[in-house]
Scaffold this motif. Structure first.
Motif, PDB file in Angstrom:
ATOM      1  N   GLY A   4      32.572  42.355 -18.465  1.00 53.10           N
ATOM      2  CA  GLY A   4      31.374  41.662 -18.022  1.00 53.10           C
ATOM      3  C   GLY A   4      30.121  42.195 -18.694  1.00 53.10           C
ATOM      4  O   GLY A   4      30.178  42.993 -19.614  1.00 53.10           O
ATOM      5  N   VAL A   5      29.017  41.752 -18.201  1.00 57.69           N
ATOM      6  CA  VAL A   5      27.730  42.148 -18.750  1.00 57.69           C
ATOM      7  C   VAL A   5      27.118  43.225 -17.863  1.00 57.69           C
ATOM      8  O   VAL A   5      27.612  43.498 -16.773  1.00 57.69           O
ATOM      9  N   LYS A   6      26.042  43.805 -18.334  1.00 50.23           N
ATOM     10  CA  LYS A   6      25.298  44.747 -17.497  1.00 50.23           C
ATOM     11  C   LYS A   6      24.493  43.920 -16.500  1.00 50.23           C
ATOM     12  O   LYS A   6      23.368  43.509 -16.761  1.00 50.23           O
ATOM     13  N   VAL A   7      25.115  43.667 -15.367  1.00 48.61           N
ATOM     14  CA  VAL A   7      24.570  42.757 -14.367  1.00 48.61           C
ATOM     15  C   VAL A   7      23.202  43.215 -13.885  1.00 48.61           C
ATOM     16  O   VAL A   7      22.281  42.400 -13.755  1.00 48.61           O
ATOM     17  N   ASN A   8      23.046  44.503 -13.616  1.00 47.51           N
ATOM     18  CA  ASN A   8      21.763  44.993 -13.110  1.00 47.51           C
ATOM     19  C   ASN A   8      20.644  44.775 -14.120  1.00 47.51           C
ATOM     20  O   ASN A   8      19.512  44.472 -13.741  1.00 47.51           O
ATOM     21  N   GLU A   9      20.948  44.929 -15.395  1.00 48.69           N
ATOM     22  CA  GLU A   9      19.929  44.693 -16.436  1.00 48.69           C
ATOM     23  C   GLU A   9      19.554  43.218 -16.502  1.00 48.69           C
ATOM     24  O   GLU A   9      18.384  42.871 -16.641  1.00 48.69           O
ATOM     25  N   LEU A  10      20.554  42.356 -16.411  1.00 44.24           N
ATOM     26  CA  LEU A  10      20.285  40.924 -16.441  1.00 44.24           C
ATOM     27  C   LEU A  10      19.467  40.511 -15.216  1.00 44.24           C
ATOM     28  O   LEU A  10      18.495  39.754 -15.331  1.00 44.24           O
ATOM     29  N   LYS A  11      19.824  41.031 -14.046  1.00 38.01           N
ATOM     30  CA  LYS A  11      19.067  40.725 -12.830  1.00 38.01           C
ATOM     31  C   LYS A  11      17.632  41.243 -12.937  1.00 38.01           C
ATOM     32  O   LYS A  11      16.696  40.568 -12.494  1.00 38.01           O
ATOM     33  N   ALA A  12      17.449  42.418 -13.520  1.00 43.91           N
ATOM     34  CA  ALA A  12      16.103  42.965 -13.699  1.00 43.91           C
ATOM     35  C   ALA A  12      15.263  42.058 -14.585  1.00 43.91           C
ATOM     36  O   ALA A  12      14.074  41.835 -14.310  1.00 43.91           O
ATOM     37  N   GLU A  13      15.873  41.521 -15.624  1.00 41.76           N
ATOM     38  CA  GLU A  13      15.143  40.604 -16.506  1.00 41.76           C
ATOM     39  C   GLU A  13      14.786  39.310 -15.774  1.00 41.76           C
ATOM     40  O   GLU A  13      13.721  38.741 -16.006  1.00 41.76           O
ATOM     41  N   LEU A  14      15.663  38.854 -14.903  1.00 37.58           N
ATOM     42  CA  LEU A  14      15.345  37.671 -14.098  1.00 37.58           C
ATOM     43  C   LEU A  14      14.123  37.942 -13.228  1.00 37.58           C
ATOM     44  O   LEU A  14      13.212  37.116 -13.155  1.00 37.58           O
ATOM     45  N   VAL A  15      14.085  39.099 -12.584  1.00 36.91           N
ATOM     46  CA  VAL A  15      12.945  39.470 -11.739  1.00 36.91           C
ATOM     47  C   VAL A  15      11.674  39.553 -12.579  1.00 36.91           C
ATOM     48  O   VAL A  15      10.621  39.035 -12.178  1.00 36.91           O
ATOM     49  N   ARG A  16      11.759  40.192 -13.732  1.00 36.71           N
ATOM     50  CA  ARG A  16      10.589  40.322 -14.608  1.00 36.71           C
ATOM     51  C   ARG A  16      10.035  38.955 -15.019  1.00 36.71           C
ATOM     52  O   ARG A  16       8.847  38.807 -15.274  1.00 36.71           O
ATOM     53  N   ASN A  17      10.917  37.963 -15.100  1.00 37.23           N
ATOM     54  CA  ASN A  17      10.511  36.621 -15.500  1.00 37.23           C
ATOM     55  C   ASN A  17      10.333  35.688 -14.307  1.00 37.23           C
ATOM     56  O   ASN A  17      10.165  34.476 -14.483  1.00 37.23           O
ATOM     57  N   ASP A  18      10.378  36.259 -13.096  1.00 32.19           N
ATOM     58  CA  ASP A  18      10.175  35.494 -11.870  1.00 32.19           C
ATOM     59  C   ASP A  18      11.122  34.298 -11.779  1.00 32.19           C
ATOM     60  O   ASP A  18      10.730  33.182 -11.433  1.00 32.19           O
ATOM     61  N   LEU A  19      12.394  34.547 -12.114  1.00 32.99           N
ATOM     62  CA  LEU A  19      13.431  33.512 -12.043  1.00 32.99           C
ATOM     63  C   LEU A  19      14.548  33.961 -11.117  1.00 32.99           C
ATOM     64  O   LEU A  19      14.827  35.156 -10.993  1.00 32.99           O
ATOM     65  N   THR A  20      15.193  33.013 -10.484  1.00 33.92           N
ATOM     66  CA  THR A  20      16.360  33.304  -9.658  1.00 33.92           C
ATOM     67  C   THR A  20      17.629  33.061 -10.475  1.00 33.92           C
ATOM     68  O   THR A  20      17.588  32.400 -11.523  1.00 33.92           O
ATOM     69  N   GLN A  21      18.743  33.562  -9.960  1.00 36.25           N
ATOM     70  CA  GLN A  21      20.022  33.281 -10.614  1.00 36.25           C
ATOM     71  C   GLN A  21      20.302  31.778 -10.595  1.00 36.25           C
ATOM     72  O   GLN A  21      20.843  31.237 -11.561  1.00 36.25           O
ATOM     73  N   TYR A  22      19.925  31.129  -9.516  1.00 35.62           N
ATOM     74  CA  TYR A  22      20.119  29.677  -9.424  1.00 35.62           C
ATOM     75  C   TYR A  22      19.337  28.962 -10.527  1.00 35.62           C
ATOM     76  O   TYR A  22      19.858  28.047 -11.173  1.00 35.62           O
ATOM     77  N   GLU A  23      18.094  29.369 -10.746  1.00 38.74           N
ATOM     78  CA  GLU A  23      17.270  28.733 -11.781  1.00 38.74           C
ATOM     79  C   GLU A  23      17.845  28.979 -13.172  1.00 38.74           C
ATOM     80  O   GLU A  23      17.853  28.075 -14.014  1.00 38.74           O
ATOM     81  N   LEU A  24      18.337  30.205 -13.412  1.00 35.38           N
ATOM     82  CA  LEU A  24      18.965  30.484 -14.702  1.00 35.38           C
ATOM     83  C   LEU A  24      20.212  29.634 -14.874  1.00 35.38           C
ATOM     84  O   LEU A  24      20.419  29.023 -15.923  1.00 35.38           O
ATOM     85  N   ALA A  25      21.046  29.588 -13.837  1.00 27.72           N
ATOM     86  CA  ALA A  25      22.265  28.768 -13.897  1.00 27.72           C
ATOM     87  C   ALA A  25      21.916  27.319 -14.214  1.00 27.72           C
ATOM     88  O   ALA A  25      22.544  26.696 -15.080  1.00 27.72           O
ATOM     89  N   ASN A  26      20.922  26.804 -13.525  1.00 26.60           N
ATOM     90  CA  ASN A  26      20.479  25.425 -13.747  1.00 26.60           C
ATOM     91  C   ASN A  26      20.040  25.211 -15.190  1.00 26.60           C
ATOM     92  O   ASN A  26      20.392  24.212 -15.812  1.00 26.60           O
ATOM     93  N   SER A  27      19.275  26.150 -15.725  1.00 26.07           N
ATOM     94  CA  SER A  27      18.799  26.057 -17.113  1.00 26.07           C
ATOM     95  C   SER A  27      19.949  26.060 -18.116  1.00 26.07           C
ATOM     96  O   SER A  27      19.839  25.489 -19.191  1.00 26.07           O
ATOM     97  N   LEU A  28      21.028  26.728 -17.748  1.00 25.21           N
ATOM     98  CA  LEU A  28      22.196  26.816 -18.632  1.00 25.21           C
ATOM     99  C   LEU A  28      23.187  25.680 -18.406  1.00 25.21           C
ATOM    100  O   LEU A  28      24.186  25.574 -19.119  1.00 25.21           O
ATOM    101  N   GLY A  29      22.924  24.848 -17.397  1.00 24.10           N
ATOM    102  CA  GLY A  29      23.845  23.767 -17.081  1.00 24.10           C
ATOM    103  C   GLY A  29      25.077  24.256 -16.346  1.00 24.10           C
ATOM    104  O   GLY A  29      26.142  23.642 -16.417  1.00 24.10           O
ATOM    105  N   LEU A  30      24.931  25.372 -15.624  1.00 22.40           N
ATOM    106  CA  LEU A  30      26.035  25.966 -14.870  1.00 22.40           C
ATOM    107  C   LEU A  30      25.749  25.875 -13.377  1.00 22.40           C
ATOM    108  O   LEU A  30      24.594  25.791 -12.972  1.00 22.40           O
TER     109      LEU A  30
END
Length: 79
Positions: A4-30
């Motif tokens: 897998g990926v470094k989940v905590n790092e990816l989540k930290a980047e989401l927070v820094r960009n004020d995005l949720t996992q749902y919003e990222l998933a949506n942007s990726l078509g997932l």
């Protein structure tokens, strides 16, 4: 199964960009569960998805390597 990926790092980047996992998933078509499975290593991210994440989160190449590839490089270096 991939490690897998470094989940905590990816989540930290989401927070820094004020995005949720749902919003990222949506942007990726997932779905949210589809993104979760990729983050946990049950499924792999495609190159196009990694590129999209890089653009969405405004990440540089070093951060992409840290999040998605660094653990793989350390395994190769141990051989």
């Amino acid at each position: 199964m991939d490690k897998g990926v470094k989940v905590n790092e990816l989540k930290a980047e989401l927070v820094r960009n004020d995005l949720t996992q749902y919003e990222l998933a949506n942007s990726l078509g997932l779905s949210k569960s589809g993104l979760w499975k990729k983050m946990q290593g049950h499924n792999s991210f495609t190159l196009d998805e990694v590129r999209a994440i890089k653009n969405i989160l405004k990440l540089n190449n070093e951060k992409i390597i840290e999040i998605f590839l660094n653990w793989k490089l350390s395994i190769v270096n141990k051989r």
